[in-house]
Scaffold this motif. Structure first.
Motif, short mmCIF file in Angstrom:
data_model
loop_
_atom_site.label_atom_id
_atom_site.label_comp_id
_atom_site.label_asym_id
_atom_site.label_seq_id
_atom_site.Cartn_x
_atom_site.Cartn_y
_atom_site.Cartn_z
N LEU A 22 16.86 1.46 -15.79
CA LEU A 22 16.32 0.27 -16.45
C LEU A 22 14.80 0.28 -16.44
N LYS A 23 14.21 1.14 -15.61
CA LYS A 23 12.75 1.24 -15.54
C LYS A 23 12.19 2.26 -16.54
N VAL A 24 13.08 2.95 -17.24
CA VAL A 24 12.66 3.98 -18.19
C VAL A 24 12.38 3.34 -19.55
N ASP A 25 11.28 3.69 -20.15
CA ASP A 25 10.95 3.19 -21.49
C ASP A 25 10.48 4.36 -22.36
N THR A 26 11.33 4.76 -23.30
CA THR A 26 11.00 5.89 -24.17
C THR A 26 10.21 5.45 -25.41
N LYS A 27 10.06 4.13 -25.57
CA LYS A 27 9.41 3.54 -26.77
C LYS A 27 10.30 3.64 -28.00
N ILE A 28 11.52 4.15 -27.84
CA ILE A 28 12.48 4.20 -28.94
C ILE A 28 13.63 3.27 -28.59
N GLN A 58 0.82 -1.22 0.00
CA GLN A 58 0.00 0.00 0.00
C GLN A 58 0.84 1.26 0.00
N VAL A 59 2.12 1.14 0.42
CA VAL A 59 3.04 2.28 0.39
C VAL A 59 3.83 2.29 -0.92
N GLU A 60 4.26 1.11 -1.37
CA GLU A 60 5.08 0.99 -2.57
C GLU A 60 4.43 1.62 -3.80
N LYS A 61 3.13 1.49 -3.92
CA LYS A 61 2.45 1.97 -5.13
C LYS A 61 2.52 3.49 -5.30
N PHE A 62 2.87 4.21 -4.23
CA PHE A 62 2.96 5.66 -4.32
C PHE A 62 4.37 6.15 -4.68
N ILE A 63 5.34 5.23 -4.77
CA ILE A 63 6.72 5.61 -5.06
C ILE A 63 7.08 5.19 -6.47
N PRO A 64 7.55 6.11 -7.32
CA PRO A 64 7.92 5.74 -8.71
C PRO A 64 8.96 4.63 -8.70
#
Length: 296
Positions: A257-263, A218-224
């Motif tokens: 590694l969590k970033v996805d630019t779609k390119i 319930q806490v994790e979902k609020f952190i990017p």
């Protein structure tokens, strides 16, 4: 060594699919590409020759001798060089793990091959050659640090919880600040005056954690999910004879590694940069508390 590694990583990640979740990789023997394996073999030989020639000219040749010298430099630079050996071996091992996945091997097999390549180069080439120089000598604690770094990606395959950990690096030439770089020519002047590979006063080594895994759901979902916490280690005012002091930091870190630019190509370049700790809010906890809005 580090500048060669970063260039090598960039070329590798642009050439293949970049990092992937090794726990989900299932590869059959008939999927192994002989062509890709040949490319890897040729590239490895070329990388080895180029880096050996460079280090031979700047490190080994000026102080080379025929006698093998043992010299344990455990505390010469307050163990910052041990962190450097661990980091470099880890990066090389992890990169080759990615390469051998691209060839078609399973995650565990690829990690073992990566650890082998890293150990062969860092210990079998670099450390043994150091042993035939009067300036460096063969250091057993360097070997231990190299082995820990090389086999950490293997441990991540067998203990998935360790995949929440990444080793990173940041560097500002000692004696310079970020504001100095705003002046024309200052960055070039700093990098040319400092020998990057031995300027430990300007280096910080980081261990980055995906701390969200430890939090209640319930806490994790609020952190990017791209925000990590990192613990940093640095040395200051060293004299290469055990003098100086250490600094410890806790900082925000970015899990690229969590970033996805779609390119696809852009994603691979971004994944390469994940071995670097970028400027972030940081709290120094040793030798005394100090907060930095941005620390690199």
């Amino acid at each position: 060594m580090l500048k060669f590694l970063f260039l090598f990583i960039l070329l590798v990640n642009i050439g293949n699919g970049g990092p992937s979740d090794s726990s989900t990789v299932i590869v059959k023997k008939n999927q192994i590409s002989k062509l890709r394996l040949g490319v890897v073999a040729a590239g490895t030989v070329g990388f080895g020759i180029l880096t050996y020639d460079y280090f031979n000219r700047v490190w080994w040749k000026p102080t080379k001798v025929k006698k093998f010298i043992w010299r344990d430099d455990w505390n010469d630079v307050l163990k910052a060089d041990k962190a450097g050996h661990l980091y470099a071996s880890y990066v090389l091992s992890n990169v080759y793990k990615s390469i051998f996945k691209w060839v078609g091997f399973s995650g565990k097999t690829a990690s073992l091959f990566g650890a082998g390549i890293s150990t062969l180069y860092e210990v079998g080439v670099v450390e043994l050659t150091d042993g035939f120089t009067t300036q460096w000598g063969f250091s057993p604690t360097d070997v231990i640090s190299n082995m820990i770094g090389a086999f950490f990606p293997v441990a991540q395959e067998y203990f998935p919880g360790l995949q929440a950990v990444t080793f990173k690096f940041s560097y500002t030439p000692s004696g310079y600040t970020w504001l100095d770089y705003l002046r024309v020519g200052s960055l070039k002047d700093a990098l040319y005056k400092k020998q990057f590979h031995t300027d430990y006063n300007g280096m910080t080594f980081w261990m980055s954690f995906e701390f969200q895994r430890l939090l209640p759901e319930q806490v994790e979902k609020f952190i990017p999910d791209f925000l990590n916490l990192a613990v940093g280690y640095a040395v200051r005012n060293i004299n290469y004879s055990g003098g100086g002091y250490t600094e410890l930091y806790i900082a925000i870190d970015y899990n690229l590694l969590k970033v996805d630019t779609k390119i696809d190509v852009l994603n691979r370049i971004i994944y390469t940069l994940n071995y670097i700790h970028f400027p972030a809010p940081t709290l120094r906890i040793k030798p005394k508390l100090k907060f930095y809005y941005l620390y690199f």
